[in-house]
Scaffold this active site. Structure first.
Site, short mmCIF file in Angstrom:
data_model
loop_
_atom_site.label_atom_id
_atom_site.label_comp_id
_atom_site.label_asym_id
_atom_site.label_seq_id
_atom_site.Cartn_x
_atom_site.Cartn_y
_atom_site.Cartn_z
N ALA A 62 0.86 -1.18 0.00
CA ALA A 62 0.00 0.00 0.00
C ALA A 62 0.90 1.23 0.00
O ALA A 62 2.06 1.16 0.43
CB ALA A 62 -0.88 -0.02 1.24
N GLY A 105 0.53 -4.86 0.92
CA GLY A 105 -0.65 -4.87 0.06
C GLY A 105 -0.41 -5.56 -1.28
O GLY A 105 -1.35 -6.08 -1.89
N GLU A 108 -0.83 -9.12 -0.60
CA GLU A 108 -2.26 -9.31 -0.36
C GLU A 108 -3.05 -9.28 -1.67
O GLU A 108 -3.98 -10.05 -1.86
CB GLU A 108 -2.77 -8.23 0.61
CG GLU A 108 -2.16 -8.41 2.00
CD GLU A 108 -2.42 -7.24 2.94
OE1 GLU A 108 -2.07 -6.09 2.58
OE2 GLU A 108 -2.96 -7.46 4.03
N GLU A 128 4.75 -5.09 7.14
CA GLU A 128 4.08 -3.96 7.79
C GLU A 128 4.59 -3.72 9.21
O GLU A 128 4.60 -2.60 9.70
CB GLU A 128 2.56 -4.19 7.83
CG GLU A 128 1.86 -4.10 6.49
CD GLU A 128 1.77 -5.43 5.75
OE1 GLU A 128 2.53 -6.37 6.09
OE2 GLU A 128 0.95 -5.53 4.82
C1 HXC Z 1 5.12 4.28 -1.29
C2 HXC Z 1 7.03 3.28 -2.04
C3 HXC Z 1 6.65 2.04 -1.49
C4 HXC Z 1 5.39 1.98 -0.82
C5 HXC Z 1 8.55 1.78 -2.44
N1 HXC Z 1 8.22 3.07 -2.62
N2 HXC Z 1 7.62 1.13 -1.75
N3 HXC Z 1 6.26 4.39 -1.94
N4 HXC Z 1 4.67 3.13 -0.74
N5 HXC Z 1 4.90 0.88 -0.29
C6 HXC Z 1 8.98 4.12 -3.32
C7 HXC Z 1 10.16 4.58 -2.51
O1 HXC Z 1 9.79 5.54 -1.55
C8 HXC Z 1 11.02 5.17 -3.60
O2 HXC Z 1 10.54 6.45 -3.95
C9 HXC Z 1 10.78 4.26 -4.78
O3 HXC Z 1 9.53 3.61 -4.51
C10 HXC Z 1 11.84 3.18 -4.94
O4 HXC Z 1 11.97 2.50 -3.69
P1 HXC Z 1 13.37 2.24 -2.97
O5 HXC Z 1 13.07 1.96 -1.55
O6 HXC Z 1 14.34 3.34 -3.28
O7 HXC Z 1 13.85 0.92 -3.73
P2 HXC Z 1 14.83 -0.22 -3.19
O8 HXC Z 1 15.96 0.38 -2.42
O9 HXC Z 1 15.14 -1.09 -4.35
O10 HXC Z 1 13.95 -1.06 -2.13
C11 HXC Z 1 12.83 -1.77 -2.58
C12 HXC Z 1 11.93 -2.19 -1.35
C13 HXC Z 1 11.60 -0.91 -0.52
C14 HXC Z 1 12.67 -3.20 -0.50
C15 HXC Z 1 10.69 -2.83 -1.92
O11 HXC Z 1 11.11 0.13 -1.40
C16 HXC Z 1 10.59 -1.13 0.54
O12 HXC Z 1 10.90 -1.68 1.61
N6 HXC Z 1 9.36 -0.64 0.33
C17 HXC Z 1 8.29 -0.68 1.31
C18 HXC Z 1 7.74 -2.08 1.42
C19 HXC Z 1 6.66 -2.13 2.48
O13 HXC Z 1 6.90 -1.79 3.67
N7 HXC Z 1 5.42 -2.52 2.10
C20 HXC Z 1 4.29 -2.52 2.98
C21 HXC Z 1 3.54 -1.21 2.91
S1 HXC Z 1 2.23 -1.14 4.10
P3 HXC Z 1 11.47 7.78 -3.89
O14 HXC Z 1 10.50 8.88 -4.20
O15 HXC Z 1 12.08 7.80 -2.55
O16 HXC Z 1 12.46 7.53 -5.00
C22 HXC Z 1 1.02 -2.07 3.47
C23 HXC Z 1 -0.15 -2.20 4.38
C24 HXC Z 1 -1.38 -2.74 3.72
O17 HXC Z 1 1.09 -2.58 2.40
C25 HXC Z 1 -2.60 -2.42 4.50
C26 HXC Z 1 -3.19 -1.11 4.24
C27 HXC Z 1 -4.50 -0.85 4.87
#
Ligand code: HXC
Length: 254
Positions: A62, A105, A108, A128
């Site tokens: 998400a 997400g 999911e 998360e």
């Molecule tokens: C918003 C995101 C994002 C996300 C990545 N990006 N994941 N933006 N939401 N979930 C963005 C980063 O901010 C970055 O933007 C660009 O995408 C590239 O990501 P990097 O982190 O620079 O890439 P990398 O170093 O290769 O790492 C990849 C990754 C990492 C390991 C996947 O991005 C990561 O850990 N992402 C978050 C994963 C996560 O926590 N997912 C769960 C989300 S919560 P900029 O602008 O900085 O270049 C969820 C809850 C669901 O899903 C329930 C909701 C109700």
């Protein structure tokens, strides 16, 4: 366009297209995907969906940037992400073709599809916990049902990722392909499904999905009733006659 849709015969491929954000799922993308799919769901010639991303990410979760400043009351009032229920309710079979990250997400979303195919580089996770939250689009429930309490607990409490092989062994993924051929191979399978009778594939997924929700006795009764109902279709007559006449069936979707 955050979603690109392309037709391959009776198959509609929906590609998530926010590559700069690793296909993070925001409210717009949710509304777009659900509205495109709802339209095609009613079209008799569309027999299967494929949901995919790009080589680096199916979806990295998400959209954290959209959620970060929301208050509890806003989440409650918006019933944040309840709209994904409509994705689950799409009747036409849907296959997730996952390359790269399927996290939070994103994982999911894959699990809300009827089948998950993965590229060799796929990584699945529910990280998360690292953000101070928990899965919110059914991850704790679907992952537990798919891979069991012990493995799901490990992923959800530690936030660790699993690769395609581990995901297949665990029961989250049914087929693995090289990155370069994932989409092509998934479309081939989707075409097989879309060539079958649409009411029949819909009932087939309905009975399998129901098995996750109800007990065996009730499930068997439900299946029998669905089986009986298919004798109201021309496609049942066509399928059985074609077998007897040693020819390919020509299903019409009714
Ligand atoms: C918003 C995101 C994002 C996300 C990545 N990006 N994941 N933006 N939401 N979930 C963005 C980063 O901010 C970055 O933007 C660009 O995408 C590239 O990501 P990097 O982190 O620079 O890439 P990398 O170093 O290769 O790492 C990849 C990754 C990492 C390991 C996947 O991005 C990561 O850990 N992402 C978050 C994963 C996560 O926590 N997912 C769960 C989300 S919560 P900029 O602008 O900085 O270049 C969820 C809850 C669901 O899903 C329930 C909701 C109700």
């Amino acid at each position: 366009m955050d979603i690109i849709d392309k037709h391959y015969g009776g198959v509609v491929v929906l590609q998530l297209n926010r590559p700069k954000n690793l296909n993070a799922l925001n409210t717009n993308i949710m509304h777009d995907i659900v509205s495109i799919m709802s339209k095609y769901d009613k079209e008799p010639e569309v027999g299967c969906f494929v949901i995919t991303g790009n080589e680096k990410a199916f979806a990295a979760g998400a959209d954290i940037k959209e959620m970060v400043d929301k208050s509890y009351l806003e989440m409650l009032d918006e019933d944040f992400f309840a709209g994904w229920e409509q994705f689950v309710n799409i009747k036409t079979p849907k296959i997730a073709a996952v390359s790269g990250y399927a996290l939070g997400g994103g994982c999911e979303l894959a699990m809300m599809c009827d089948m998950v195919f993965a590229a060799e580089n796929a990584k699945f996770g529910q990280p998360e916990i690292k953000l101070g939250v928990i899965p919110g689009i059914g991850g704790s429930q679907r992952l537990t049902k798919l891979i069991g309490r012990v493995k799901a607990m490990d992923m959800i409490l530690t936030g660790k990722f699993i690769d395609a092989k581990e995901a297949k062994q665990a029961g989250l993924v049914s087929r693995i392909f090289p990155v370069e051929t994932l989409l092509e191979e998934t479309i081939k399978v989707a075409k097989i499904i879309s060539n079958y009778s649409k009411p029949t594939t819909q009932k087939a997924k309905e009975v399998v999905n129901r098995a996750e929700e109800i007990g065996l006795k009730e499930g068997v009764l439900f299946e029998r009733s669905m089986f009986h109902s298919l004798f109201a279709t021309q496609d049942q007559k066509e399928g059985m006659k074609a077998f007897i006449e040693k020819r390919d069936p020509d299903f019409k979707g009714f």
